[in-house]
Design an enzyme around this catalytic site. Structure first.
Site, PDB file in Angstrom:
ATOM      1  N   LYS A 151       0.843  -1.197   0.000  1.00  0.00           N
ATOM      2  CA  LYS A 151       0.000   0.000   0.000  1.00  0.00           C
ATOM      3  C   LYS A 151       0.884   1.255   0.000  1.00  0.00           C
ATOM      4  O   LYS A 151       0.583   2.235  -0.685  1.00  0.00           O
ATOM      5  CB  LYS A 151      -0.933  -0.006   1.219  1.00  0.00           C
ATOM      6  CG  LYS A 151      -2.056  -1.014   1.076  1.00  0.00           C
ATOM      7  CD  LYS A 151      -2.807  -1.270   2.365  1.00  0.00           C
ATOM      8  CE  LYS A 151      -3.793  -2.421   2.181  1.00  0.00           C
ATOM      9  NZ  LYS A 151      -4.418  -2.879   3.433  1.00  0.00           N
TER      10      LYS A 151
ATOM     11  N   GLN B 108      -5.084  -1.834   9.652  1.00  0.00           N
ATOM     12  CA  GLN B 108      -4.794  -3.114   9.008  1.00  0.00           C
ATOM     13  C   GLN B 108      -5.281  -4.260   9.887  1.00  0.00           C
ATOM     14  O   GLN B 108      -4.982  -4.312  11.073  1.00  0.00           O
ATOM     15  CB  GLN B 108      -3.272  -3.215   8.770  1.00  0.00           C
ATOM     16  CG  GLN B 108      -2.837  -4.428   8.000  1.00  0.00           C
ATOM     17  CD  GLN B 108      -3.348  -4.455   6.561  1.00  0.00           C
ATOM     18  OE1 GLN B 108      -3.331  -3.466   5.849  1.00  0.00           O
ATOM     19  NE2 GLN B 108      -3.862  -5.608   6.138  1.00  0.00           N
TER      20      GLN B 108
ATOM     21  N   ASP C  91     -11.395   2.574   3.983  1.00  0.00           N
ATOM     22  CA  ASP C  91     -11.670   1.143   3.797  1.00  0.00           C
ATOM     23  C   ASP C  91     -13.176   0.862   3.797  1.00  0.00           C
ATOM     24  O   ASP C  91     -13.595  -0.257   3.496  1.00  0.00           O
ATOM     25  CB  ASP C  91     -11.026   0.336   4.935  1.00  0.00           C
ATOM     26  CG  ASP C  91      -9.803  -0.437   4.457  1.00  0.00           C
ATOM     27  OD1 ASP C  91      -9.641  -0.590   3.237  1.00  0.00           O
ATOM     28  OD2 ASP C  91      -9.023  -0.884   5.321  1.00  0.00           O
TER      29      ASP C  91
END
Ligand code: NAP
Length: 282
Positions: A52, A96, A119
């Protein structure tokens, strides 16, 4: 004749467009920035975070990692998220997963400001997607929608079958397909006679994490097959949930693994950071 849906190529196209948009933002004195929080040392997560970071760098998005040890408390994590929520130099926040068991990940997702939730895991965004309002959409289902759009794959009235009901892929995928007017069936580990259901699918999306689970006899002639699975075999190679070589003969469109859904997930994350930046400018 089956056509390959090239996620790598499409993601390049999207990233090129985003790079231009990031440049335009910078000309206005705005520097899009993503904060990634990782708790613990999960080896898979380390690789994902590195990827990322590289992807952000390539399009000019700033990136900052916040790494915490396995024994970090939930309280500390929520404190960090709240601080990042208030930080005007941060446009997107990503936590994460996985996080250690003593942390309630849903509580952490709820704490991320909906405007910075790139997200799409905050229940506000999940809810907005459900009622058809503008939302940050979880990057993998969003990437799949973009693939359908790019390849002009008609979804209205089609039977869409989704294998897997996780919060990050299966469930938001249901909403995305409903929003496209498909008739949606979702299967999971307790579903009986999966084969009978998948054989009726005009569009079959597999997100279960079982190597080569979807075999040729489960697929209808001419179906569109999207393989979300990423399964690492003992000898290191990566395969999807679909028995690609045998299934591809029957499909109209199919995604490969690697090079299908994976690159699109990252592209949509970058897209969401740029979108978040623009929302926050208003
Ligand atoms: P997950 O949270 O483990 O969920 C798996 C889902 O599959 C669950 O709903 C489970 O059912 C269902 N399932 C498991 N075995 C099954 C079986 N034999 N028959 C039917 N359903 C079954 O996984 P996830 O996070 O959604 O990820 C799924 C896969 O996609 C993994 O391989 C992951 O690495 C991959 N992935 C790829 C990307 C990408 O960018 N390409 C992004 C995210 C995930 P229950 O709910 O009943 O347990």
């Amino acid at each position: 004749m089956s056509e390959l849906i090239d996620g790598k190529e499409l993601s390049k196209k999207i990233r090129k467009k985003l790079k231009k948009e990031v440049l335009e933002l910078k000309e206005k004195g705005v520097n899009p920035k993503l904060a990634v929080i990782m708790v613990g040392n999960d080896p898979g997560s380390t690789v994902y975070v590195r990827n990322k970071s590289k992807a952000c760098e390539k399009v000019g998005i700033e990136f900052e990692e916040f790494l915490f040890g396995e024994d970090t408390t939930e309280e500390k994590l929520l404190e960090v998220i709240n601080k990042l929520n208030k930080d005007n130099t941060i446009n997107g926040i990503l936590l994460q997963s996985p996080v250690p068991n003593h942390i309630d990940i849903n509580k952490a997702f709820r704490t991320i400001s909906p405007d910075k939730d790139v997200d799409g895991f905050n229940p506000i965004n999940v809810g907005n997607l459900t009622i058809g309002e503008d939302a940050f959409i979880s990057c993998t289902p969003y990437g799949i929608v973009k693939m359908f759009e790019e390849y002009n794959i008609e979804l209205e009235g089609k039977n869409a079958v989704i294998l897997g009901r996780s919060n990050i892929v299966g469930k938001p995928m249901i909403q995305c397909m409903l929003n496209k007017n498909s008739t949606v069936t979702v299967c999971h580990s307790k579903t009986r006679n999966i084969k009978e259901i998948t054989r009726n699918a005009d569009v079959l999306i597999s997100a279960i994490g079982r190597p080569k689970f979807v075999t040729e006899d489960m697929v209808k002639e001419g179906a569109v097959v999207i393989d979300v699975g990423i399964n690492r075999l003992d000898y290191g190679s990566i395969v999807g949930d679909v028995d690609f070589e045998n299934v591809k003969e029957k499909t109209s469109y199919i995604t490969p693994v690697p090079g299908g859904v994976g690159p699109m997930t990252i592209a949509m994350l970058l897209n969401n950071v740029v979108k978040a930046t623009k929302i926050q400018m208003k």
